[in-house]
Motif scaffolding. Structure first.
Motif, PDB file in Angstrom:
ATOM      1  N   PRO A  74       0.853  -1.188   0.000  1.00 48.36           N
ATOM      2  CA  PRO A  74       0.000   0.000   0.000  1.00 48.36           C
ATOM      3  C   PRO A  74       0.887   1.236   0.000  1.00 48.36           C
ATOM      4  CG  PRO A  74       0.165  -0.886   2.212  1.00 48.36           C
ATOM      5  CD  PRO A  74       0.875  -1.860   1.310  1.00 48.36           C
ATOM      6  N   VAL A  75       0.405   2.331  -0.561  1.00 47.64           N
ATOM      7  CA  VAL A  75       1.257   3.522  -0.631  1.00 47.64           C
ATOM      8  C   VAL A  75       0.410   4.777  -0.594  1.00 47.64           C
ATOM      9  CG1 VAL A  75       1.323   3.803  -3.160  1.00 47.64           C
ATOM     10  CG2 VAL A  75       3.308   4.444  -1.776  1.00 47.64           C
ATOM     11  N   ILE A  76       0.994   5.828  -0.037  1.00 49.67           N
ATOM     12  CA  ILE A  76       0.356   7.139   0.005  1.00 49.67           C
ATOM     13  C   ILE A  76       1.230   8.102  -0.777  1.00 49.67           C
ATOM     14  CG2 ILE A  76      -0.363   9.051   1.497  1.00 49.67           C
ATOM     15  CD1 ILE A  76      -0.776   6.931   3.735  1.00 49.67           C
ATOM     16  N   VAL A  77       0.655   8.710  -1.806  1.00 54.01           N
ATOM     17  CA  VAL A  77       1.353   9.756  -2.553  1.00 54.01           C
ATOM     18  C   VAL A  77       0.962  11.084  -1.921  1.00 54.01           C
ATOM     19  CG1 VAL A  77       1.729  10.849  -4.791  1.00 54.01           C
ATOM     20  CG2 VAL A  77       1.289   8.383  -4.669  1.00 54.01           C
ATOM     21  N   GLN A  78       1.944  11.802  -1.416  1.00 55.49           N
ATOM     22  CA  GLN A  78       1.680  13.037  -0.688  1.00 55.49           C
ATOM     23  C   GLN A  78       1.963  14.257  -1.556  1.00 55.49           C
ATOM     24  OE1 GLN A  78       2.119  12.074   3.937  1.00 55.49           O
ATOM     25  NE2 GLN A  78       3.931  13.031   3.067  1.00 55.49           N
ATOM     26  N   ILE A  79       1.103  15.235  -1.436  1.00 53.86           N
ATOM     27  CA  ILE A  79       1.280  16.516  -2.089  1.00 53.86           C
ATOM     28  C   ILE A  79       1.291  17.582  -0.987  1.00 53.86           C
ATOM     29  CG2 ILE A  79       0.437  18.076  -3.869  1.00 53.86           C
ATOM     30  CD1 ILE A  79       1.043  15.168  -4.849  1.00 53.86           C
ATOM     31  N   SER A  80       2.377  18.303  -0.866  1.00 57.23           N
ATOM     32  CA  SER A  80       2.478  19.304   0.193  1.00 57.23           C
ATOM     33  C   SER A  80       1.807  20.605  -0.238  1.00 57.23           C
ATOM     34  CB  SER A  80       3.947  19.579   0.519  1.00 57.23           C
ATOM     35  OG  SER A  80       4.591  20.205  -0.587  1.00 57.23           O
ATOM     36  N   GLN A  81       1.481  21.433   0.747  1.00 54.93           N
ATOM     37  CA  GLN A  81       0.922  22.742   0.415  1.00 54.93           C
ATOM     38  C   GLN A  81       1.904  23.537  -0.423  1.00 54.93           C
ATOM     39  OE1 GLN A  81      -1.349  24.872   3.352  1.00 54.93           O
ATOM     40  NE2 GLN A  81      -0.664  26.859   2.627  1.00 54.93           N
ATOM     41  N   GLY A  82       3.196  23.406  -0.125  1.00 53.37           N
ATOM     42  CA  GLY A  82       4.203  24.096  -0.929  1.00 53.37           C
ATOM     43  C   GLY A  82       4.192  23.647  -2.378  1.00 53.37           C
ATOM     44  N   ALA A  83       3.907  22.358  -2.608  1.00 51.33           N
ATOM     45  CA  ALA A  83       3.870  21.839  -3.978  1.00 51.33           C
ATOM     46  C   ALA A  83       2.742  22.482  -4.775  1.00 51.33           C
ATOM     47  CB  ALA A  83       3.710  20.326  -3.963  1.00 51.33           C
TER      48      ALA A  83
END
Length: 309
Positions: free
Chosen positions: A44-53
């Motif tokens: 299982p995996v979580i792709v994270q997007i930051s607010q900075g991105a």
């Protein structure tokens, strides 16, 4: 398969003594490397997007390509907002189709952090999306080293953690237990006793931010103590840029972005696969899929730690 949320993943990980890797992506190639690594490791995996991105590309753009990658994958993939520090950004990402959210109110006074997080939890849950909160403060290594006394001031206390969880209803809790953001070498050891106590007191999946700078042995101990989600960003950035430099050094006349993009993507994939195995998440993808199906159909016990009521 379609995007999933992070709730079932983390409950299963917590109860089975491994952690789900949450990897920050700043472009399509990084997201491709993350999902390909998870597929190859059946994790299982979580792709994270930051607010900075989101200053680099819109939330709709990120949600779109992560969704496309998830739909073509055979493992569970979540699209998560990492370190949303404003109410508006969290709502924007919810509307864009993110399946997991984080509000980081750790810079606010505790009561204000609880108030804003509680309202965002209410809105997110109405849409069937889990929300992660943060209590304590994770220092930024790029701003210079901290003294032991300064570092202790940042740590999450069990008393504040209980107050925060009871006051907000968050689904996962990011805690400060000795890591730091933007560390370029693996040198940090975590406060394992504190993690175990926090796990005992709040009964939720705990989240470790700034894991790129944590020693592998300490990370494994932390997972056994209660960490169920581990965030990585700096090591992926280093891997991506080293791949670019390598290709451009080998062929300085290359102008086709695909030719250096693919090597950078492969370097990210190598790091993600390594981390997935350290976290104990390899070969757990199909188990997580089965659990998620049972979890949301009510076929697992509602009194499990972190289970939805």
């Amino acid at each position: 398969m379609p995007l999933v949320d992070s709730k079932g993943m983390l409950v299963f990980a917590l109860n089975n003594r491994f952690a789900v890797g949450a990897f920050n992506a700043y472009n399509l190639e990084m997201a491709q490397g993350i999902v390909e690594a998870a597929e190859e490791e059946d994790a299982p995996v979580i792709v994270q997007i930051s607010q900075g991105a989101l200053e680099y590309a819109s939330e709709q753009c990120y949600a779109g390509f992560v969704r496309a990658l998830a739909e073509a994958a055979s493992v569970p993939v979540a699209c998560h907002l990492d370190h949303g520090v404003t109410f508006e950004v969290v709502i924007r990402c919810l509307r864009a189709g993110f399946t997991s959210l984080m509000f980081d109110g750790s810079a606010l006074p505790l009561e204000e952090n609880i108030r804003v997080t509680r309202e965002l939890v209410r809105i997110a849950h109405a849409a069937g999306v889990p929300l992660e909160g943060e209590i304590g403060k994770i220092p930024d290594a790029a701003k210079g080293p901290l003294t032991p006394e300064e570092r202790r001031k940042f740590l999450t206390t069990p008393e504040e953690a209980v107050q925060f969880v009871e006051g907000t209803g968050v689904d996962a809790l990011a805690v400060a237990v000795g890591s730091a953001h933007r560390m370029r070498v693996q040198a940090a050891d975590l406060d394992i006793e504190r993690i175990a106590l926090l796990r005992e007191k709040v009964g939720l999946p705990l989240v470790l931010h700034g894991a790129s700078g944590v020693r592998d042995a300490s990370l494994k101990e932390a997972i056994l103590a209660g960490i169920a989600k581990v965030n990585f960003a700096t090591e992926l950035n280093k891997a991506f840029t080293s791949g670019l430099r390598e290709k451009l050094a080998q062929d300085p006349d290359v102008v086709d972005v695909r030719k250096y993009g693919v090597l950078a993507r492969d370097r990210v994939k190598e790091v993600v696969k390594e981390k997935i195995n350290i976290l104990g998440a390899a070969r757990r993808g199909r188990e997580v899929l089965s659990f998620i199906s049972n979890f949301y159909s009510g076929r697992v016990s509602a009194d499990m730690p972190g289970a939805i009521e």
